[in-house]
Scaffold this motif. Sequence first.
Motif, PDB file in Angstrom:
ATOM      1  N   LEU A 169       0.672  -1.389   0.029  1.00 15.52           N
ATOM      2  CA  LEU A 169      -0.038  -0.065  -0.002  1.00 15.52           C
ATOM      3  C   LEU A 169       1.002   1.238  -0.031  1.00 15.52           C
ATOM      4  O   LEU A 169       0.401   2.315  -0.618  1.00 15.52           O
ATOM      5  N   GLU A 170       2.002   1.090   0.724  1.00 17.73           N
ATOM      6  CA  GLU A 170       2.904   2.431   0.590  1.00 17.73           C
ATOM      7  C   GLU A 170       3.510   2.663  -0.795  1.00 17.73           C
ATOM      8  O   GLU A 170       3.563   3.921  -1.102  1.00 17.73           O
ATOM      9  N   ASN A 171       3.720   1.639  -1.333  1.00 17.69           N
ATOM     10  CA  ASN A 171       4.331   1.517  -2.879  1.00 17.69           C
ATOM     11  C   ASN A 171       3.266   2.052  -3.698  1.00 17.69           C
ATOM     12  O   ASN A 171       3.674   2.770  -4.647  1.00 17.69           O
ATOM     13  N   LEU A 172       2.353   1.541  -3.494  1.00 21.27           N
ATOM     14  CA  LEU A 172       1.042   2.002  -4.461  1.00 21.27           C
ATOM     15  C   LEU A 172       0.666   3.571  -4.287  1.00 21.27           C
ATOM     16  O   LEU A 172       0.435   4.350  -5.128  1.00 21.27           O
ATOM     17  N   LYS A 173       0.783   4.070  -2.948  1.00 24.82           N
ATOM     18  CA  LYS A 173       0.748   5.394  -2.674  1.00 24.82           C
ATOM     19  C   LYS A 173       1.677   6.307  -3.431  1.00 24.82           C
ATOM     20  O   LYS A 173       1.548   7.239  -4.012  1.00 24.82           O
ATOM     21  N   LYS A 174       3.174   5.665  -3.339  1.00 28.31           N
ATOM     22  CA  LYS A 174       4.114   6.315  -4.076  1.00 28.31           C
ATOM     23  C   LYS A 174       3.913   6.431  -5.360  1.00 28.31           C
ATOM     24  O   LYS A 174       4.158   7.440  -6.039  1.00 28.31           O
ATOM     25  N   SER A 175       3.458   5.537  -6.156  1.00 24.65           N
ATOM     26  CA  SER A 175       3.275   5.604  -7.750  1.00 24.65           C
ATOM     27  C   SER A 175       2.083   6.409  -7.979  1.00 24.65           C
ATOM     28  O   SER A 175       2.129   6.944  -8.982  1.00 24.65           O
ATOM     29  N   GLU A 176       1.119   6.788  -6.810  1.00 28.54           N
ATOM     30  CA  GLU A 176       0.132   7.492  -7.316  1.00 28.54           C
ATOM     31  C   GLU A 176       0.573   8.692  -7.128  1.00 28.54           C
ATOM     32  O   GLU A 176       0.183   9.536  -7.893  1.00 28.54           O
ATOM     33  N   GLU A 177       1.556   9.144  -6.295  1.00 27.18           N
ATOM     34  CA  GLU A 177       1.982  10.360  -6.049  1.00 27.18           C
ATOM     35  C   GLU A 177       2.800  10.587  -7.427  1.00 27.18           C
ATOM     36  O   GLU A 177       2.729  11.885  -7.770  1.00 27.18           O
ATOM     37  N   GLY A 178       3.471   9.579  -7.828  1.00 28.93           N
ATOM     38  CA  GLY A 178       4.228   9.823  -9.099  1.00 28.93           C
ATOM     39  C   GLY A 178       3.640  10.269 -10.266  1.00 28.93           C
ATOM     40  O   GLY A 178       3.885  11.171 -11.130  1.00 28.93           O
ATOM     41  N   THR A 179       2.423   9.581 -10.265  1.00 26.15           N
ATOM     42  CA  THR A 179       1.432   9.763 -11.648  1.00 26.15           C
ATOM     43  C   THR A 179       1.066  11.478 -11.646  1.00 26.15           C
ATOM     44  O   THR A 179       0.705  11.975 -12.571  1.00 26.15           O
ATOM     45  N   ARG A 180       0.574  11.868 -10.428  1.00 21.23           N
ATOM     46  CA  ARG A 180       0.307  13.309  -9.963  1.00 21.23           C
ATOM     47  C   ARG A 180       1.273  14.273 -10.523  1.00 21.23           C
ATOM     48  O   ARG A 180       0.813  15.175 -11.257  1.00 21.23           O
ATOM     49  N   ARG A 181       2.352  13.919 -10.193  1.00 16.13           N
ATOM     50  CA  ARG A 181       3.628  14.810 -10.574  1.00 16.13           C
ATOM     51  C   ARG A 181       3.933  14.813 -11.865  1.00 16.13           C
ATOM     52  O   ARG A 181       4.194  15.772 -12.600  1.00 16.13           O
TER      53      ARG A 181
END
Length: 274
Positions: free
Chosen positions: A261-273
């Motif tokens: 879940l933490e890695n999923l959150k990081k990937s979501e943040e990356g897509t928004r950036r």
Amino acid sequence: MESFSKKDILISLIFLLFLGFFTFQDDFSGIAWGKYKNADFALALNGNNAKLAYEIGDYYFNGRACVETAGKGCYDLEKAEAGYKKAISINPKFERAHYQLARIYFVKGERERAMKEINLELEYYPDYKRSYYVRGLINGYDGRLEAAEKDFLEFISWAPYEWGGYNDLAWILLKSSKYEQAKEIALAGLKYPSTRDNPWLLNALGASELNLRDYDSAKSTFEKVSEILMDFPESEFEKAYPGNNPLSVGAGLTAFKTAVLENLKKSEEGTRRD
């Protein structure tokens, strides 16, 4: 006719008792274990039965004790270690005893001792290449990444259908910042029908994609892993860590889910950036 004193008779009886004990010592050891499951007495009495000593080690390390005692008093690393060491004291080259000791020392964090034992197993039984997997773990945790990579490659060439080798090689490649290679290895492990939904390999793939900044792919991969883990049985998680305490399975599975879940959150943040 020469007469015998009470002292002579007593000495003779004691001698016969000792003679009987040493003659049937291994039988007594077998009874202590087979009938009463008393590892301490069985190992203390065992004089020449390396196979029995090894079986006692396996009983406390490979799960049989947990099955037979419903989780009470099972997974005893000290008794398991004593069993394997007794087997080695009887037969220094007893097959798999050094291998099992290496696994125990690795679990206990005694990696120098673990390395010594696994190297002995490889010296005596070089064709049993599962030992390379254990040595790869030891090298990996000790930071010898190049050596670990070679060990896992050796294991994969010997057992190409076992996902664990691909997963841990990917882990080493990620630690070595070889993200593209880690992705390739994860995909290689996922190509078999039995591994396509393997959460560990998918997690390794997602971690590779995340480090390669392919955030859309990473997000998709971690979403899939999260979905698989939602109803993932603890029994399947336990199979992946045969050397660990079965009573720690729940905590381990929870930690795995949290990391995903933490890695999923990081990937979501990356897509928004992006």
